[in-house]
Design a protein around this motif. Structure first.
Motif, PDB file in Angstrom:
ATOM      1  N   UNK A 142     -73.709  12.907  53.591  1.00  0.00           N
ATOM      2  CA  UNK A 142     -74.636  13.844  54.233  1.00  0.00           C
ATOM      3  C   UNK A 142     -76.031  13.730  53.637  1.00  0.00           C
ATOM      4  N   UNK A 195     -80.506  23.570  53.385  1.00  0.00           N
ATOM      5  CA  UNK A 195     -80.437  22.300  54.129  1.00  0.00           C
ATOM      6  C   UNK A 195     -79.038  21.934  54.581  1.00  0.00           C
ATOM      7  N   UNK A 196     -78.151  22.921  54.659  1.00  0.00           N
ATOM      8  CA  UNK A 196     -76.816  22.526  55.124  1.00  0.00           C
ATOM      9  C   UNK A 196     -76.851  22.020  56.550  1.00  0.00           C
ATOM     10  N   UNK A 197     -77.694  22.656  57.376  1.00  0.00           N
ATOM     11  CA  UNK A 197     -77.714  22.216  58.764  1.00  0.00           C
ATOM     12  C   UNK A 197     -78.277  20.807  58.874  1.00  0.00           C
ATOM     13  N   UNK A 198     -79.219  20.491  57.994  1.00  0.00           N
ATOM     14  CA  UNK A 198     -79.733  19.122  57.986  1.00  0.00           C
ATOM     15  C   UNK A 198     -78.600  18.148  57.685  1.00  0.00           C
ATOM     16  N   UNK A 199     -77.752  18.558  56.776  1.00  0.00           N
ATOM     17  CA  UNK A 199     -76.605  17.719  56.435  1.00  0.00           C
ATOM     18  C   UNK A 199     -75.702  17.541  57.632  1.00  0.00           C
ATOM     19  N   UNK A 200     -75.490  18.638  58.362  1.00  0.00           N
ATOM     20  CA  UNK A 200     -74.652  18.551  59.567  1.00  0.00           C
ATOM     21  C   UNK A 200     -75.216  17.522  60.525  1.00  0.00           C
ATOM     22  N   UNK A 201     -76.534  17.622  60.717  1.00  0.00           N
ATOM     23  CA  UNK A 201     -77.165  16.692  61.669  1.00  0.00           C
ATOM     24  C   UNK A 201     -77.004  15.262  61.202  1.00  0.00           C
ATOM     25  N   UNK A 202     -77.173  15.110  59.893  1.00  0.00           N
ATOM     26  CA  UNK A 202     -77.121  13.754  59.380  1.00  0.00           C
ATOM     27  C   UNK A 202     -75.716  13.164  59.553  1.00  0.00           C
ATOM     28  N   UNK A 218     -74.086  27.354  65.320  1.00  0.00           N
ATOM     29  CA  UNK A 218     -74.642  28.151  64.224  1.00  0.00           C
ATOM     30  C   UNK A 218     -74.722  29.611  64.584  1.00  0.00           C
TER      31      UNK A 218
END
Lengths: 875, 109
Positions: B68, A27-34, B45
């Protein structure tokens, strides 16, 4: 708190994102989005932020879809290839699997077609949902155990229409036989209806010629079906032509009907106008018009409501007492029955045609389900057993990153592939075998897959179900292997192997239980049928030709014909009666001293003096009718034993008795009970008396006993003699064959049962064969070692067979009680029945064991005789 | 050496610039700032993944932070071969641009 919640991106969007973004674990990308979301949120407010977030998702979706589609296509392609390779590599298995499924599906499709046909009866009428037929319940007159009658008096139609405003149309039908004559093209037609003009408005019977509105208005107008038009007129146009009927009346053809569909609860070829009856009945109907006669229970009445929404309320108004309309007291009640319930609702008395029974539909559905189950079990069994051969594949796939879900999908897909292949083959088979099946059932089934969405979709549903059902266990089983074990060479843990073999054994046991139940049932049904056929009926039935008499003139003066017949050397004897002794259909009110008010009616036989001798019916006491005693004609009665025991006389001879005659008579004799109706019921009370001249309409049957030599020659002579005395074409039949028709339904049942049993056993044996070949294959080495250590051929055979025999025996043991109860229930349909006994069970055991032994013996023998050098060579 | 694509090149450089703080959000910001175009996360990415696969970048996860929503950062770092690669790029592009001032490019029709 609220502020913090606001900062989170929309839940739904986050969830979607989580689904479509590849790094699901971290979920790192989710974190980025957030994080970015938060920034947008702070700079431009919540709305913009949300919009931004959704925009990101919208942007990702096309790519996601493309990606998924690409990979799933690649994988499906691969699965497909592997599946086909597997089919090719393991030919025997694939053939066994597919054959099992094909046979199972073919049977099920046939049964489905049959059920569909049965359910479709009478539904083709546009107003089918609001048509009812009138039944009369006569509580005082129970015939064959049923007190419902499909007959009603003619004035009832008008009375009901008056009383119930919901009724839009009502029609009466009279069913008779007619001698149809057109230019000396002359046949006796049994399916002759006379009906009210409303008949054509209630039912949907389209005309190909003529006017639907007026076709039945005029007296002596007649409609006929296309088939009959062809039969009598060939290429001629029948419209407006004159048909002569019963040598008396000229009917004018006012229309041609489409042939009546097979799935109708009544069939007719001719449809005469009701108004003709006023003339026809005026001849002999004394005292007023027949249409006001409440005693004339001869018509079938159908009603149709204005709208289908009334049906519920209308239904609740019935039954109605007939007294209400008739004026005179009577116990009779009026019932209604929806048109669409008629065919599967079983039979009432005076049905136009024998109906089916919803229980048969259930019964056949159960059989279809069982056969399908047996076939699915087969597939499950074989693919689980064959799993060993695919373990490496599973291991490699797992190592390459396939998750369990992928594998389950793959194996389910494979079984679906099998199911659809089987479907294709079975569709072909169904197409090929349909005519045979139709004639087996004596129904005109039709099978159109592609122009019937419902059939097509249900077939596809069934295949998908079969695929999933049969693929589910193998899929879960195969996907559960741990790659480490497989690659280590440990292949499979003993625990899961045992578990799976337990499951497989259960399947085999179930298969054999089902098959054995079917075998036992078949044997018992066959025994019962045999019993019925050979049971002493109490009268002679060999070499007796029976001829029904329709001709009124012949009925009135049959003497000369009878004399003429008896002169012929090869005719032993001739007698005349109202019924044949195996089917005494009518009953009449009788009277004796001390009869209770609600005493039952007796069946009655009107006979000639020689009747008892002719049929070899024996007297228990008293005397036979005698020509010397002239009073016998009117005053002598012979009862059967059940009549005497019902009345309760110790000594019957000489007692006062009367059966609808002006002068009281007395009982002169008692006959031994003989089966005067089918063996479904206990022998009912019967009275026999002599025909007198006023009762000419009771002259219904000639019975002619012939010499066993030159039967066909004698028949020709009989035909010639009848021709001389009557214009009616002769239709004769042998008594024993006619008796068989009483049990037609059971015979059909037995036959069908036999076929389906065969199929079920065949499929089960197929499965066993596959299983045996696998099991022996896996034990090749063991057998080799045993042989080198000195095991004998027979001990190895025993070793290998033991396992299968154990399964078969358990199946058989389970089958015993199930089939016993099922058959016990079925036999209750017969008043005269066999004891179930032990023989069917022993027979079934022998059959099942022999079959399964035979099935495995090939494999076992092959394995046992193999040279150990070959089987141990690898090491 | 193998040539990198232009986005890969830009991303690699951005990672070098950001040093300790090189995870996706600042990388993206850096790229937007230096190129003047909007970059989507996907566009970042993808080169990041490829660079990692080529062995020019390595990554580790940071501790989750509340900002985050409790998710970790994936922080990238240049590997020695990544630095080599940047040096190559710099050398080659300096070489090919040798003696061509921007002014002369603008003067050409």
């Amino acid at each position: 708190m609220t502020k913090k919640e606001f900062k989170n991106p929309p839940k739904l969007a986050e969830r979607i994102l989580r689904l479509i973004y590849p790094d699901r674990g971290t979920f790192t990308s989710l974190g980025d989005f957030q994080e970015e979301y938060l920034e947008v949120y702070q700079s431009s407010g919540p709305f913009k932020a949300k919009l931004w977030y959704w925009k990101q998702i919208a942007k990702s979706i096309p790519n996601f879809i493309r990606n998924e589609a690409h990979w799933s296509f690649v994988m499906i392609h691969n699965y497909f290839k592997i599946a086909l390779r597997n089919i090719k590599r393991h030919k025997t298995f694939s053939i066994i699997n597919i054959t099992g499924l094909v046979i199972g599906m073919t049977c099920s499709i046939f049964i489905m077609l049959f059920i569909q046909y049965e359910m479709s009866h009478d539904r083709y009428h546009e107003k089918a949902d609001r048509i009812f037929r009138i039944l009369i319940r006569q509580p005082t007159d129970i015939y064959q155990g049923i007190d419902m009658y499909n007959i009603s008096p003619p004035p009832l139609k008008a009375a009901l229409k008056n009383d119930f405003p919901e009724i839009q149309n009502a029609a009466r039908i009279l069913r008779t036989e007619g001698l149809i004559n057109y230019k000396n093209n002359c046949y006796l037609e049994g399916r002759f209806f006379t009906a009210d003009p409303e008949f054509l408005k209630i039912f949907t019977f389209p005309l190909t010629a003529g006017d639907l509105e007026t076709a039945l208005d005029e007296p002596f107008s007649i409609l006929l079906t296309e088939e009959m038009a062809e039969k009598y007129f060939g290429d001629e146009d029948p419209m407006g032509k004159i048909l002569n009927i019963d040598n008396k009346y000229d009917y004018k053809i006012t229309g041609i009907l489409r042939n009546v569909p097979g799935n109708s609860h009544f069939q007719f070829d001719f449809l005469g106008s009701f108004n003709s009856l006023y003339t026809i009945f005026s001849e002999w109907h004394r005292g007023g018009s027949f249409s006001e006669d409440w005693d004339m229970y001869s018509f079938k009445t159908y009603i149709q409501l204005h709208s289908s929404s009334d049906t519920g309320e209308f239904n609740s108004k019935f039954p109605v007492r007939l007294e209400k309309y008739r004026g005179r007291p009577t116990h009779d009640e009026i019932y209604i029955q929806p048109l669409t319930d008629i065919h599967l609702g079983g039979n009432v008395n005076d049905e136009i045609e024998a109906n089916s029974d919803i229980r048969y539909v259930y019964f056949f559905s159960a059989i279809a389900l069982l056969i399908m189950l047996v076939a699915c079990f087969n597939y499950m069994n074989l693919s689980t057993a064959g799993a060993v051969q695919r373990m490496k594949e599973v291991g490699i796939r797992k190592v390459m990153g396939a998750c369990r879900l992928n594998l389950i999908r793959q194996f389910l897909g494979e079984s679906l592939l099998f199911a659809f292949m089987a479907l294709l083959f079975s569709l072909l088979l169904v197409k090929l075998l349909l005519p045979a099946f139709s004639s087996l059932l004596e129904k005109e089934l039709s099978f159109q897959v592609f122009n019937n969405i419902k059939t097509l979709s249900s077939l596809i549903c069934v295949s998908v179900l079969v695929g999933i059902l049969s693929g589910s266990y193998p899929a879960f089983f195969l996907s559960s292997f741990l790659p480490v074990n497989i690659i280590k060479g440990k292949w499979i843990s003993y625990k899961s192997l045992n578990r799976s073999s337990g499951f497989r054994n259960t399947l085999v046991v179930t298969q054999f239980a089902i098959s054995t139940v079917l075998v036992i049932c078949t044997i018992i049904i066959y025994n019962q049928l045999q019993y019925i056929r050979t049971k002493e009926l109490g009268f002679k039935k060999e070499y007796i030709v029976t001829v029904p008499i329709q001709d009124e003139n012949l009925k009135k003066r049959y003497g000369p014909l009878k004399y003429d017949l008896s002169q012929y050397s090869k005719i032993v004897d001739v007698t005349v009666s109202n019924f044949l002794p195996f089917a005494v259909a009518n009953s009449q009110a009788v009277d004796w001293d001390g009869r209770p008010d609600d005493g039952p009616d007796f069946r009655y036989l009107c006979v000639e003096h020689n009747f008892l001798d002719f049929y070899g019916i024996e007297l228990a006491e008293g005397r036979n009718f005698s020509k010397e005693i002239t009073t016998d004609i009117e005053q002598a009665y012979i009862l059967n034993e059940s009549a005497v025991s019902l009345i309760g006389w110790d000594e019957a001879i000489g007692k006062r008795f009367n059966c609808q005659r002006n002068v009281d008579g007395q009982v002169i004799g008692v006959v031994n009970n003989f089966h005067c109706h089918s063996l479904h019921r206990q022998i009912e009370p019967l009275v026999i008396f002599l025909l007198d001249e006023s009762g000419w309409w009771d002259v219904r049957y000639f019975s002619i006993k012939i010499n066993s030599a030159d039967v066909s020659g004698t028949l020709a002579v009989i035909e010639k003699k009848f021709e001389r005395f009557s214009p009616y074409p002769l239709s004769y039949s042998f008594l024993d064959e006619k008796i068989d028709t009483l049990y037609r339904r059971e015979q059909k049942l037995g036959q069908n049962f036999g076929y389906f049993t065969f199929v079920a056993i065949f499929i089960a044996c197929l499965g066993l064969f596959g299983l045996a070949s696998l099991a022996t294959g896996q034990r090749t080495k063991e057998i080799g070692i045993r042989k080198t250590l000195g095991a004998s051929l027979s001990s190895i055979c025993f070793l290998l067979t033991k396992e299968f025999m154990k399964l078969t025996s358990i199946g058989i043991i389970i089958a015993f009680p199930v089939s016993y109860f099922a058959m016990h229930k079925w036999l209750k349909n017969f008043a005269y029945r066999i004891d179930i006994g032990w023989i069917p069970f022993i027979g079934a055991v022998i059959i099942t064991v022999l079959l399964s032994l035979g099935t495995v013996s090939y494999q076992v023998f092959k394995a046992a005789t193999a040279n150990p050098v070959d089987s141990l060579r690898y090491e | 050496m193998k040539f990198l694509s232009r986005p890969e090149e830009l991303v690699l450089l951005a990672v070098w610039r950001l040093k300790e703080n090189a995870y996706c959000v600042p990388i993206k910001k850096q790229l937007v700032k230096s190129t003047g175009h909007d970059w989507s996360f996907g566009a970042v990415y993808d080169p990041l993944d490829r660079l990692e696969k080529k062995g020019l970048l390595e990554s580790h996860f940071s501790e989750p932070t509340a900002r985050r929503g409790g998710k970790r950062k994936r922080i990238y770092k240049l590997t020695p071969s990544g630095i080599m690669s940047l040096i190559d790029i710099k050398t080659i592009s300096d070489e090919v641009w040798e003696g061509i001032p921007l002014k002369t490019l603008k003067e050409e029709p």
